[in-house]
Design a protein around this motif. Structure first.
Motif, PDB file in Angstrom:
ATOM      1  N   HIS A   1      -5.332  12.062   1.633  1.00  0.00           N
ATOM      2  CA  HIS A   1      -4.155  10.989   1.636  1.00  0.00           C
ATOM      3  C   HIS A   1      -4.959  10.084   0.485  1.00  0.00           C
ATOM      4  O   HIS A   1      -6.001   9.606   0.769  1.00  0.00           O
ATOM      5  CB  HIS A   1      -3.953  10.112   2.755  1.00  0.00           C
ATOM      6  CG  HIS A   1      -2.851  10.928   3.639  1.00  0.00           C
ATOM      7  ND1 HIS A   1      -3.125  12.128   4.127  1.00  0.00           N
ATOM      8  CD2 HIS A   1      -1.661  10.675   3.761  1.00  0.00           C
ATOM      9  CE1 HIS A   1      -2.032  12.391   4.788  1.00  0.00           C
ATOM     10  NE2 HIS A   1      -1.286  11.443   4.443  1.00  0.00           N
TER      11      HIS A   1
ATOM     12  N   ASN B   1      -3.427   0.619  -3.416  1.00  0.00           N
ATOM     13  CA  ASN B   1      -3.053  -0.650  -3.272  1.00  0.00           C
ATOM     14  C   ASN B   1      -2.396  -1.383  -4.530  1.00  0.00           C
ATOM     15  O   ASN B   1      -2.606  -1.308  -5.595  1.00  0.00           O
ATOM     16  CB  ASN B   1      -3.926  -1.735  -2.921  1.00  0.00           C
ATOM     17  CG  ASN B   1      -4.558  -1.433  -1.621  1.00  0.00           C
ATOM     18  OD1 ASN B   1      -4.009  -0.442  -0.725  1.00  0.00           O
ATOM     19  ND2 ASN B   1      -5.345  -2.138  -1.077  1.00  0.00           N
TER      20      ASN B   1
ATOM     21  N   MET C   1       0.965  -1.088   0.132  1.00  0.00           N
ATOM     22  CA  MET C   1       0.105   0.089   0.049  1.00  0.00           C
ATOM     23  C   MET C   1       0.709   1.190   0.010  1.00  0.00           C
ATOM     24  O   MET C   1       2.004   1.408   0.765  1.00  0.00           O
ATOM     25  CB  MET C   1      -0.828  -0.148   1.275  1.00  0.00           C
ATOM     26  CG  MET C   1      -1.775   1.004   1.545  1.00  0.00           C
ATOM     27  SD  MET C   1      -2.647   1.040   3.100  1.00  0.00           S
ATOM     28  CE  MET C   1      -1.735   1.901   4.036  1.00  0.00           C
ATOM     29  N   ASP C   2       0.516   2.263  -0.801  1.00  0.00           N
ATOM     30  CA  ASP C   2       1.429   3.373  -1.000  1.00  0.00           C
ATOM     31  C   ASP C   2       0.467   4.622  -0.591  1.00  0.00           C
ATOM     32  O   ASP C   2      -1.044   4.312  -0.768  1.00  0.00           O
ATOM     33  CB  ASP C   2       1.964   3.744  -2.190  1.00  0.00           C
ATOM     34  CG  ASP C   2       2.934   2.857  -2.666  1.00  0.00           C
ATOM     35  OD1 ASP C   2       3.333   1.899  -1.865  1.00  0.00           O
ATOM     36  OD2 ASP C   2       2.904   2.449  -3.961  1.00  0.00           O
ATOM     37  N   GLN C   3       0.932   5.751  -0.279  1.00  0.00           N
ATOM     38  CA  GLN C   3      -0.247   6.830  -0.125  1.00  0.00           C
ATOM     39  C   GLN C   3       0.656   8.191  -0.669  1.00  0.00           C
ATOM     40  O   GLN C   3       1.733   8.333  -0.497  1.00  0.00           O
ATOM     41  CB  GLN C   3      -0.258   7.184   1.391  1.00  0.00           C
ATOM     42  CG  GLN C   3      -1.112   6.239   2.074  1.00  0.00           C
ATOM     43  CD  GLN C   3      -1.426   6.606   3.295  1.00  0.00           C
ATOM     44  OE1 GLN C   3      -0.981   7.086   4.187  1.00  0.00           O
ATOM     45  NE2 GLN C   3      -2.990   6.640   3.843  1.00  0.00           N
TER      46      GLN C   3
ATOM     47  N   THR D   1      -4.938   6.496  -0.865  1.00  0.00           N
ATOM     48  CA  THR D   1      -4.369   5.152  -0.819  1.00  0.00           C
ATOM     49  C   THR D   1      -4.226   4.569  -2.214  1.00  0.00           C
ATOM     50  O   THR D   1      -5.517   4.341  -2.785  1.00  0.00           O
ATOM     51  CB  THR D   1      -5.075   4.312   0.335  1.00  0.00           C
ATOM     52  OG1 THR D   1      -5.020   5.027   1.400  1.00  0.00           O
ATOM     53  CG2 THR D   1      -4.504   2.885   0.707  1.00  0.00           C
TER      54      THR D   1
ATOM     55  N   TYR E   1      -3.182  13.966   9.117  1.00  0.00           N
ATOM     56  CA  TYR E   1      -4.443  13.849   7.952  1.00  0.00           C
ATOM     57  C   TYR E   1      -5.263  14.891   8.135  1.00  0.00           C
ATOM     58  O   TYR E   1      -5.833  14.969   7.183  1.00  0.00           O
ATOM     59  CB  TYR E   1      -5.162  12.296   8.182  1.00  0.00           C
ATOM     60  CG  TYR E   1      -4.531  10.921   7.879  1.00  0.00           C
ATOM     61  CD1 TYR E   1      -4.596  10.395   6.778  1.00  0.00           C
ATOM     62  CD2 TYR E   1      -3.984  10.524   8.831  1.00  0.00           C
ATOM     63  CE1 TYR E   1      -3.950   9.447   6.573  1.00  0.00           C
ATOM     64  CE2 TYR E   1      -3.270   9.094   8.772  1.00  0.00           C
ATOM     65  CZ  TYR E   1      -3.402   8.600   7.323  1.00  0.00           C
ATOM     66  OH  TYR E   1      -2.726   7.470   7.454  1.00  0.00           O
TER      67      TYR E   1
END
Ligand SMILES: Cc1cc2nc3c(=O)[nH]c(=O)nc-3n(C[C@H](O)[C@H](O)[C@H](O)COP(=O)(O)OP(=O)(O)OC[C@H]3O[C@@H](n4cnc5c(N)ncnc54)[C@H](O)[C@@H]3O)c2cc1C
Length: 452
Positions: free
Chosen positions: A268, A272, A225-227, A270, A263
């Motif tokens: 953000h 995947n 997972m990246d943000q 997300t 936050y």
């Protein structure tokens, strides 16, 4: 009273029927703000035939019945608004068939999301279903009855779009099948037979789903997972458009939340990223970030907040901790992705008016074909004032959704009324005819989707 109790005992056995207050108590509440509603009986059948007997009996005696899955839908949807019998479906929890090459599985509808995931992980590690971010006790049937969506919403759509066949007990007690299973040739498709569309999304008011054929999808070995983060909410739809054009990610969620401060006032996204090799992940990241999102980084309006985290489900439940006392409920809505900025701004205003830290989230459905928005409101179960604030915030959010031209997802009774008031009259009349035809005695989850 006692004749109903004994009739139910004859159907499912003494251990699986109760009319005792201490057991009815747990069935009289859900996790949200709804007032408790008590059933007179709880029954926990084990087979389709047992469910059928209960429904035949309830229809004959004109007793309200409410199917209950995991009870996680929060909006009071599985509370017995008019008393009667709660039918707890959790013992219908068997995997009947998995067709690996055909990528589908047939399950009993009371099986939990967690059990499906664990079963596939153990026996078919190349396959997955689209599991919602709900607690794992949520059931397959309950999720379909409210048009849920899971972690494969992008790119594959609503979970109710992933149904290859259904078995349903009609309110009058007949068992009906839909899809290829209705012609006895297997559970591999809902098409190309005429669409009856009578059960998904009806919240258990037209029948009880007992078996489901679910589409399965490739489970990639490497899952991370990246943000990506931006300050300007107006950029979110554009970024999601860019990412869905690539079609390289599994789940795309934009979120802003007052707590934690990291936050707050930021958005953000997300992403995947999954693949069967590290090279596949790197390739996808190269295309997504170096070649596509780099324009936001170069112009100083966006940046990569994190990479290669373990995938987490959207933890909107964390917002239950934003107040002491562990209560929370959320309004869901389906709207175009372009609505994100307004949903965020106006949702944050509602939260602020009710002194509740805001948590606003949007999950992409399909190829940016829509977004499931949620506005979560925490409250302290022991403090009626905070419960009142959360209830008012939920109703104001329902009204906001309707004002913005959206549809409320899994509406509570208040939201159902707003939808019906605005709905095209011909459609309402058709819904009414369908409901009366299927449920002439009005026994199925009465109080929900009331059309009179
Ligand atoms: C923290 C949290 C996160 C969540 N995240 C998501 C998410 O990401 N995606 C999502 O889709 N949902 C989410 N939800 C909402 C909800 O929990 C799920 O949709 C869940 O799958 C509902 O299933 P259930 O078995 O709990 O349904 P229940 O609450 O038991 O029932 C829902 C409705 O379906 C009816 N019903 C139940 N079983 C049947 C049946 N067999 N036949 C006919 N009608 C039936 C009930 O009468 C009721 O009207 C979340 C909830 C929480 C608390």
């Amino acid at each position: 009273m006692s004749s109903i109790y004994h009739a139910l005992v004859d159907m499912v056995g003494e251990d699986y029927v109760s009319n005792q207050p201490e057991e009815l108590f747990t069935y009289s509440k859900d996790l949200g703000t709804s007032e408790p509603k008590w059933p007179e009986y709880v029954v926990v059948p084990n087979t389709t035939e047992e469910v059928q007997k209960i429904v035949l009996f309830a229809n004959q005696e004109k007793i309200p019945i409410v199917p209950l899955g995991g009870g996680m839908s929060l909006a009071g949807l599985a509370l017995p608004l008019k008393g009667g019998i709660t039918i707890d479906m959790k013992r219908l929890d068997q995997v009947i068939e998995v067709n690996e090459k055909g990528r589908y599985m047939v399950v009993e509808a009371g099986i939990s999301q967690g059990k499906v995931t664990a079963y596939l992980h153990k026996h078919h590690p190349n396959l997955m279903h689209s599991e919602p971010g709900a607690p794992p006790a949520a059931t397959i049937g309950g999720n379909l009855a409210i048009h849920g969506q899971g972690d494969l919403a992008h790119p594959y759509g609503f979970n109710s779009d992933m149904v290859n066949g259904l078995e349903v007990i009609l309110p009058t007690g007949e068992i009906a099948r839909f899809g290829s299973c209705a012609v006895g040739s297997g559970w591999f498709t809902m098409h190309p037979l005429p669409d009856l569309g009578l059960f998904l999304g009806w919240g258990g008011t037209t029948g009880i789903i007992t078996k489901v054929s679910l589409r399965l999808f490739p489970f990639k070995k490497f899952r991370e997972m990246d943000q990506f983060v931006v300050e300007d909410e107006e950029l979110v739809p554009e970024i999601l458009y860019d990412l869905t054009h690539l079609g390289l990610s599994e789940d795309l969620i934009a979120m802003s939340s007052e707590i934690p401060p990291l936050y707050d006032r930021l958005h953000h996204i997300t992403i995947n990223v999954t693949g069967d090799s590290k090279e596949e992940l790197e390739f996808k990241r190269h295309i997504s970030y170096d070649l596509t999102l780099s324009k936001y980084i170069r112009s100083g309006v966006g940046g990569i907040a994190s990479v290669s985290q373990d995938i987490q489900r959207p933890q909107i439940s964390k917002s239950a901790d934003w107040k002491k006392g562990g209560g929370f409920e959320y309004v869901g809505s389906i709207m175009p992705v372009s609505a994100y900025p307004e949903c965020y701004r106006r949702g944050a205003e509602i939260s602020s008016r009710h002194q509740i830290p805001y948590t606003i989230l949007g999950r992409v459905i399909g190829c940016s074909h829509g977004m499931m928005f949620s506005w979560s409101y925490a409250f302290n179960r022991a403090d009626p004032e905070t419960v009142r604030h959360a209830s008012e915030a939920l109703q104001e959010t329902d009204e906001l959704v309707m004002e913005m031209g959206g549809t409320i997802w899994k509406p509570a009774v208040f939201g159902q009324k707003l939808i019906l008031e605005k709905m095209d009259n011909t459609t309402v009349q058709l819904m009414k005819k369908v409901k009366n035809l299927l449920d002439p005695n009005g026994i199925m989850n009465p109080g929900n989707w009331e059309l009179d």
